[in-house]
Design a protein around this motif. Structure first.
Motif, short mmCIF file in Angstrom:
data_model
loop_
_atom_site.label_atom_id
_atom_site.label_comp_id
_atom_site.label_asym_id
_atom_site.label_seq_id
_atom_site.Cartn_x
_atom_site.Cartn_y
_atom_site.Cartn_z
N HIS A 75 9.31 60.67 -61.45
CA HIS A 75 10.15 60.65 -62.97
C HIS A 75 10.17 59.21 -63.18
O HIS A 75 10.98 59.03 -64.05
CB HIS A 75 11.46 61.13 -62.43
N HIS A 76 9.28 58.54 -63.11
CA HIS A 76 9.06 57.30 -63.75
C HIS A 76 7.76 57.28 -64.27
O HIS A 76 6.97 56.02 -64.29
CB HIS A 76 9.34 56.08 -62.89
N GLU B 197 4.17 45.38 -83.35
CA GLU B 197 3.84 46.08 -82.41
C GLU B 197 4.98 46.63 -81.64
O GLU B 197 5.86 45.81 -81.27
CB GLU B 197 2.61 45.49 -81.31
N GLN B 198 4.71 47.77 -81.33
CA GLN B 198 5.92 48.45 -80.27
C GLN B 198 5.11 49.08 -79.09
O GLN B 198 4.45 49.84 -79.22
CB GLN B 198 6.72 49.63 -80.90
N ILE B 199 5.94 48.79 -77.94
CA ILE B 199 5.33 49.41 -76.57
C ILE B 199 6.49 49.68 -75.85
O ILE B 199 7.59 49.34 -75.95
CB ILE B 199 4.22 48.51 -75.86
N HIS B 200 6.29 50.49 -74.92
CA HIS B 200 7.27 50.98 -73.78
C HIS B 200 7.07 50.27 -72.42
O HIS B 200 5.63 49.78 -72.34
CB HIS B 200 7.10 52.51 -73.56
N ALA B 201 7.74 49.95 -71.83
CA ALA B 201 7.78 49.25 -70.65
C ALA B 201 6.95 49.89 -69.86
O ALA B 201 6.19 49.21 -68.86
CB ALA B 201 9.21 49.01 -70.01
N HIS B 202 6.65 51.26 -69.95
CA HIS B 202 5.72 51.73 -68.95
C HIS B 202 4.09 51.15 -69.05
O HIS B 202 3.45 51.13 -68.28
CB HIS B 202 5.58 53.28 -69.22
N ASP B 203 4.06 50.65 -70.49
CA ASP B 203 2.61 49.93 -70.74
C ASP B 203 2.56 48.47 -70.52
O ASP B 203 1.36 47.86 -70.81
CB ASP B 203 2.36 50.43 -72.25
N TYR B 204 3.54 47.79 -70.17
CA TYR B 204 3.49 46.52 -69.83
C TYR B 204 2.97 46.45 -68.47
O TYR B 204 3.08 47.16 -67.46
CB TYR B 204 5.02 45.99 -69.83
N ALA C 29 3.86 52.83 -63.93
CA ALA C 29 4.48 51.78 -64.75
C ALA C 29 4.48 50.53 -64.09
O ALA C 29 5.03 49.72 -64.60
CB ALA C 29 5.98 52.14 -64.85
N CYS C 30 3.40 50.10 -63.17
CA CYS C 30 3.54 48.98 -62.39
C CYS C 30 2.92 47.83 -63.24
O CYS C 30 2.14 47.94 -63.87
CB CYS C 30 2.64 49.19 -61.19
N TYR C 31 3.54 46.57 -63.07
CA TYR C 31 3.06 45.38 -63.97
C TYR C 31 3.05 44.25 -62.61
O TYR C 31 3.36 44.52 -61.54
CB TYR C 31 4.17 44.86 -64.68
N ASP C 32 2.39 43.17 -63.20
CA ASP C 32 1.80 42.31 -61.80
C ASP C 32 2.82 41.60 -61.18
O ASP C 32 2.46 41.22 -60.01
CB ASP C 32 0.84 41.42 -62.60
N THR C 33 3.94 41.39 -61.50
CA THR C 33 5.21 40.53 -61.02
C THR C 33 6.14 41.73 -60.40
O THR C 33 7.02 41.18 -59.78
CB THR C 33 5.86 39.80 -61.86
N GLY D 259 0.12 56.28 -53.70
CA GLY D 259 1.09 55.35 -53.79
C GLY D 259 1.65 55.50 -55.21
O GLY D 259 2.61 54.65 -55.48
N GLY D 260 1.25 56.31 -56.11
CA GLY D 260 1.97 56.55 -57.24
C GLY D 260 2.33 55.36 -58.05
O GLY D 260 1.37 54.27 -58.50
N THR D 261 3.41 55.24 -58.55
CA THR D 261 3.98 54.06 -59.45
C THR D 261 3.76 52.76 -59.02
O THR D 261 3.67 51.75 -59.58
CB THR D 261 5.33 54.32 -59.97
N TRP D 262 3.51 52.60 -57.69
CA TRP D 262 3.19 51.23 -56.84
C TRP D 262 1.94 50.82 -56.74
O TRP D 262 1.48 49.68 -56.29
CB TRP D 262 3.99 51.41 -55.44
#
Length: 457
Positions: A165-166, A183-190, A73-77, A60-63
């Motif tokens: 590519h994400h 602190e700085q994060i990329h959305a990939h780590d959210y 890069a999946c987040y809970d919402t 499923g990759g990013t999902w």
């Protein structure tokens, strides 16, 4: 007809073994995300010998939330921005009880069902990383992999690149000046709102992830500031009570201006963002990749999110913007997109500088026969149906049912298509792979029919 998958389109389950024709070219699929699994399905049903390597142990990759491959890069919402009938594979509709826009858990479950329905799970080798892909002297491809059994090299006639590519975060380059104490994060780590709770959050970016994170921050953070360098047209997910991507759907052969007009209607109906403190977009609707949100206007209107322009510099626990305003910040979330990279391919062989990699039909590199790219496009819609169409096309190529046109025709079409697609959108790394969803499917089906005729003659 425009693409819309119905329950009646479901193919029968594959319950018997599919014989493998060892006389056909042997293929390697890299990745078991949404593009990799549909490639595996089509190779499997065509009887083409192949291996599919997945870095983690999940499909499923990013999902996949917290995917074991470490690249999601999946987040809970997270939920889809394309409605289920426009995202599903053509012969496997999403369950009828899914909502109009499925959650990431539901999408992941759908991918699992797809793999089992067509019976190719055993063809996927998990926990195995593709380290290197190199051309051989005889025109084939050496693939070095590392897995539980160690490292080995196998040789293939074709390699299907489906690594997504994400996953490779693009940070601001050059970095903004100043010394930031937070602190700085990329959305990939959210991952969840827990990372935002009680903090002064600045979210940077104008895409879907930026808006999702800003909305979540507005519910739990002390302050939420949304920094937008270039304002986008923010569409709504519903129009007249229906998913907005299911209305006014033209057939794929119509010219681009029809799709642009549909996007313009959606943008104007959704309303301007200027009343929330954002400048008017400098481009027309349809000249950028669409973004959607049902809640960002509500949170801006309530004062829970403050809109600001581009960042000028970072200072201690503040962010200073180009208009001279400041915002408190102990967390900056950079929702600034991704780089297109292939860690297993030498940059001397393939390089997507500024995310730009021209390909014929967004899949074939004319100088590298046997190397195919799947899902390496950014449609106005979902990637999955396009990756499926590419997979069907490649499987017919390998089985001999399809023959491509001459090299001169391939190069001429590639240059013309690339020029057309990039001119339709404003210049940006996020638009180098942009395509018109329905037109792409129609065009690839037309090419497939022509190639079948060439093969038959």
């Amino acid at each position: 007809m425009a693409y819309l998958v119905k329950q009646s389109h479901r193919a029968p389950a594959v319950t018997a073994p599919v014989p493998v024709d060892e006389s056909l070219p042997r293929a390697c699929v890299i990745g078991a995300g949404s593009s990799g699994i549909t490639a595996a399905k089509h190779l499997h049903l065509a009887g083409i010998p192949f291996d599919c390597f997945e870095k983690g142990h999940d499909i499923g990759g990013t999902w996949v939330f917290d995917n074991s491959n470490g690249q999601s890069a999946c987040y809970d919402t997270l939920e889809i921005n394309t409605s289920c009938p426009r995202m599903a594979y053509s012969d496997f509709p999403m369950p009828d009880d899914y909502p109009d826009y499925a959650s990431h858990e539901q999408v992941h479950a759908y991918f699992e069902q797809y793999v089992d329905h067509f019976g190719f799970r055993d063809a996927i080798t998990f926990d195995t990383t593709v380290e290197d892909v190199s051309p051989t002297a005889d025109g084939r491809w050496d693939v070095r992999v590392t897995g539980p059994g160690g490292t080995e090299t196998r040789t293939y006639d074709a390699v299907l690149v489906a690594n997504g590519h994400h996953w490779d975060p693009r940070w601001p380059e050059p970095a903004y000046p100043g010394n930031f104490a937070g602190e700085q994060i990329h959305a990939h780590d959210y991952r969840s709102a827990d990372q935002l709770a009680g903090r002064d959050v600045v979210v940077v970016g104008a895409g879907n992830s930026a808006m999702d994170i800003a909305v979540e921050a507005s519910l739990v953070a002390r302050t939420t500031t949304w920094s937008v360098r270039r304002t986008e047209w923010v569409l709504r997910k519903f129009f007249l009570g229906r998913p907005s991507d299911q209305g006014l759907l033209p057939p794929g052969w119509v010219p681009w201006w029809v799709t642009a007009l549909r996007l313009r209607i959606g943008a104007l109906t959704a309303g301007s963002m200027t009343k929330y403190g954002l400048p008017a977009p400098s481009h027309k609707p349809g000249q950028s990749h669409p973004v959607q949100s049902e809640r960002i206007r509500e949170r801006l209107g309530a004062g829970a999110v403050t809109a600001r322009p581009a960042i000028e510099r970072l200072e201690d626990h503040e962010v200073v913007f180009v208009d001279g305003t400041r915002a408190p910040a102990d967390l900056v979330v950079w929702a600034t997109g991704y780089r297109v990279t292939f860690p297993f391919l030498s940059e001397d062989l393939v390089s997507a500088r500024d995310n730009d990699l021209p390909l014929w039909k967004r899949a074939v590199h004319p100088d590298l026969p046997g190397l195919y790219f799947l899902g390496l496009l950014q449609p106005i819609g979902a990637v999955m149906p396009l990756a499926e169409a590419q997979s069907r096309w490649i499987a017919e190529t390998l089985s001999g049912r399809y023959v491509r046109p001459s090299d001169a025709v391939v190069r001429r079409q590639m240059a013309a298509d690339h020029a057309r697609d990039t001119q339709q959108f404003y210049a940006s790394p996020r638009h180098t792979m942009e395509v018109d969803f329905d037109h792409y499917l129609w065009d690839l089906e037309r090419e497939l029919k022509e190639g079948r005729a060439r093969a038959a003659s």
